[in-house]
Motif scaffolding. Structure first.
Motif, PDB file in Angstrom:
ATOM      1  N   ARG A  41      19.231  -2.459  -5.010  1.00  7.44           N
ATOM      2  CA  ARG A  41      17.871  -2.697  -4.508  1.00  7.44           C
ATOM      3  C   ARG A  41      17.155  -3.796  -5.300  1.00  7.44           C
ATOM      4  NH1 ARG A  41      17.371   0.106  -0.403  1.00  7.44           N
ATOM      5  NH2 ARG A  41      15.125  -0.163  -0.129  1.00  7.44           N
ATOM      6  N   THR A  49       4.259  -2.789  -4.805  1.00  9.87           N
ATOM      7  CA  THR A  49       4.660  -1.372  -4.672  1.00  9.87           C
ATOM      8  C   THR A  49       4.126  -0.748  -3.381  1.00  9.87           C
ATOM      9  OG1 THR A  49       2.805  -0.882  -6.119  1.00  9.87           O
ATOM     10  CG2 THR A  49       4.974  -0.892  -7.130  1.00  9.87           C
ATOM     11  N   GLN A  50       2.934  -1.190  -2.934  1.00 15.68           N
ATOM     12  CA  GLN A  50       2.406  -0.556  -1.714  1.00 15.68           C
ATOM     13  C   GLN A  50       3.248  -0.873  -0.483  1.00 15.68           C
ATOM     14  OE1 GLN A  50       0.743  -3.038  -3.367  1.00 15.68           O
ATOM     15  NE2 GLN A  50      -0.702  -4.110  -2.048  1.00 15.68           N
ATOM     16  N   TYR A  51       4.110  -1.873  -0.589  1.00 11.75           N
ATOM     17  CA  TYR A  51       5.015  -2.176   0.535  1.00 11.75           C
ATOM     18  C   TYR A  51       6.445  -1.759   0.220  1.00 11.75           C
ATOM     19  CZ  TYR A  51       0.923  -4.716   2.017  1.00 11.75           C
ATOM     20  OH  TYR A  51      -0.367  -5.032   2.360  1.00 11.75           O
ATOM     21  N   GLY A  52       6.609  -0.905  -0.763  1.00  8.58           N
ATOM     22  CA  GLY A  52       7.935  -0.334  -1.019  1.00  8.58           C
ATOM     23  C   GLY A  52       8.765  -1.086  -2.036  1.00  8.58           C
ATOM     24  N   GLU A  54       8.872  -3.173  -6.079  1.00 11.86           N
ATOM     25  CA  GLU A  54       8.628  -2.747  -7.455  1.00 11.86           C
ATOM     26  C   GLU A  54       7.579  -3.612  -8.143  1.00 11.86           C
ATOM     27  OE1 GLU A  54      12.415  -1.938  -9.531  1.00 11.86           O
ATOM     28  OE2 GLU A  54      13.321  -1.852  -7.535  1.00 11.86           O
ATOM     29  N   ALA A 104       7.559  -5.380   3.585  1.00  5.85           N
ATOM     30  CA  ALA A 104       8.006  -3.983   3.603  1.00  5.85           C
ATOM     31  C   ALA A 104       9.449  -3.892   4.104  1.00  5.85           C
ATOM     32  CB  ALA A 104       7.074  -3.153   4.492  1.00  5.85           C
ATOM     33  N   ALA A 107      11.869  -5.043   1.417  1.00  3.40           N
ATOM     34  CA  ALA A 107      12.089  -4.012   0.396  1.00  3.40           C
ATOM     35  C   ALA A 107      12.923  -2.858   0.967  1.00  3.40           C
ATOM     36  CB  ALA A 107      10.748  -3.503  -0.116  1.00  3.40           C
ATOM     37  N   ASN A 108      12.551  -2.387   2.146  1.00 11.24           N
ATOM     38  CA  ASN A 108      13.226  -1.197   2.681  1.00 11.24           C
ATOM     39  C   ASN A 108      14.640  -1.483   3.139  1.00 11.24           C
ATOM     40  OD1 ASN A 108      10.919   0.213   2.224  1.00 11.24           O
ATOM     41  ND2 ASN A 108      10.114  -0.071   4.302  1.00 11.24           N
TER      42      ASN A 108
END
Lengths: 388, 84
Positions: A41, A49-52, A54, A104, A107-108
């Protein structure tokens, strides 16, 4: 770097190292290394962080670039280029819902981002485009003769520069994010090079139609280039080159130590050359680190980021570190001698040497020095040791 | 006195800006209109020469020269400072 991040980077680097020779020999995409980066990852590190993600800063990304650079230059450069593009999204996309959604997804789903700035007829001058966004209603189409898109064929997203519209001057550019399923890429040139063979920096005819205008980044590209791309490119590339150079010095060190163990009571003559190489490596490290610290200090200050002093400093980081990296790897090769020249010994340095030779050419140092020369016509100087 | 007309005259001599000057409003972003790194340094040099000032490093950023209005303010700051 947190020990957790260091461990993840090392695991990915171990996979990259295992396949590096084959990637180089076949000039193919480092698929195993990129799969490992995704598994660890590491592609979403910078995403807030709010979008997944770090919320990692550039210094942490730089450390991962260095770790990867010691294993496989091409994998490290792919990782660096991905994060240079992500830095633009994170810095300039937060006011756009669509781009927050993209972050997002990065990140995801660990999406890989590539860049298309270079264009036939313009060359490597990223601040000019011929192709233009052609909007009808809420949608646009775009066609570009992209003479280089590194790992374009393997990317999930490509950030593409283009003129704002068909009437705009070549320097009035925007940056648009295109998803893989929104565009067609027809290969127009191959990538058969001396080194950095795994970046697969091929040329393509890129065509996209019916793309929502929301995918155009809200900030002008001029601002994006000045405020996030200049610094992140020079610093992350330099970190990759530092990784390559430090690997070479480690090989040389190990070689000299082997000689010392075989002849107890004497200092091998090659130790003196090792001292010189280690000296140069430390100077290179100081150059890259001072650039990273300067960026961290300026990061939230648009005036400082767009200042002449900042551009001169970052230009100097690139020209200095790229030249030093080549010099250091050559010094290491001279120390290990024929064992380094051969491709089948634990001391082989052929691949790192061929890879690092790209450093002064990747945005040619002369182009950067010309830019610096222009800036120095107005910079006043008088810097201090601990600031500016 | 730092007049917009003098600033426009200087912009007319700037390769990147010359054809656009008469269409420029005082708040138009010159960088968005095509002013590049080379052109902006040439602009700073021409302003220094015309108004007999030297911009300190702290003013050598994009914002100080981004529009006719900000150029007027940047130069005024220095000429007023010199007179005081």
């Amino acid at each position: 770097m947190s020990s957790d991040l260091a461990r993840r980077a090392k695991r990915a680097a171990a996979v990259a190292a295992q396949h590096a020779d084959q990637v180089d020999r076949e000039g193919r995409f480092p698929a195993e290394a990129v799969a490992a980066l995704k598994a660890e990852r590491l592609l979403g590190l910078q995403v807030p962080t709010q979008y997944g993600g770090e919320g990692a800063g550039l210094a942490q990304i730089a450390e991962v670039c260095c770790t990867l650079g010691q294993a496989c230059s091409a994998s490290a450069m792919v990782f660096a280029m991905h994060h240079i593009k992500l830095a633009s999204l994170v810095t300039h996309g937060l006011t756009s819902d669509w781009h927050c959604g993209l972050m997002a997804k990065v990140a995801n789903e660990q999406l890989l981002i590539a860049s298309s700035t270079t264009e036939a007829g313009i060359g490597g001058d990223l601040r000019n485009s011929l192709c233009a966004v052609e909007a009808t209603g809420d949608q646009f189409s775009l066609g570009k003769d992209a003479s280089v898109i590194s790992y374009g064929a393997k990317a999930d997203v490509i950030l593409v520069t283009a003129r704002r519209n068909a009437e705009a001057p070549t320097s009035d550019q925007v940056l648009v994010a295109l998803m893989q399923d929104q565009m067609s890429l027809n290969r127009t040139s191959t990538w058969d090079t001396l080194g950095m063979r795994g970046t697969c920096s091929e040329g393509f005819r890129l065509e996209a139609k019916g793309v929502p205008c929301a995918q155009i980044l809200p900030k002008p590209f001029a601002e994006i280039a000045a405020q996030s791309m200049l610094a992140s490119s020079h610093l992350l590339w330099s970190s990759v080159w530092f990784g390559i150079a430090s690997y070479a010095v480690d090989r040389a060190r190990s070689f000299v130590q082997g000689e010392a163990r075989r002849r107890p009571g004497t200092v091998p003559p090659s130790a003196l050359r090792l001292a010189e190489a280690a000296n140069a490596l430390q100077a290179m490290k100081a150059t890259v680190l001072s650039g990273l610290r300067k960026y961290e200090g300026a990061q939230h200050d648009p005036d400082e980021l767009s200042s002449i002093g900042f551009a001169v400093s970052l230009n100097n980081v690139k020209t200095t570190s790229s030249a030093m990296a080549v010099d250091i790897v050559q010094r290491a090769l001279a120390i290990v001698g024929i064992s380094g020249y051969r491709n089948d010994t634990p001391f082989s340095l052929g691949r790192p040497l061929r890879d690092v030779l790209s450093a002064p050419l990747m945005i040619a140092n002369d182009r950067i020095l010309s830019n610096t020369a222009n800036l120095l016509l107005v910079q006043k100087g008088g810097g201090q040791l601990l600031s500016a | 006195m730092v007049s917009d007309e003098v600033i426009k005259d200087i912009l007319r001599q700037n390769e990147a800006m010359s054809g656009l000057v008469d269409t420029l409003g005082e708040n138009d972003d010159l960088f968005e209109k095509g002013l590049d790194s080379f052109g902006s340094v040439q602009l700073m040099l021409a302003l220094e020469e015309r108004f007999e000032v030297e911009f300190p490093d702290s003013l050598l950023n994009r914002r100080s020269f981004s529009s006719i209005r900000t150029i007027r303010e940047t130069v005024t700051k220095l000429t007023v400072g010199a007179a005081a």
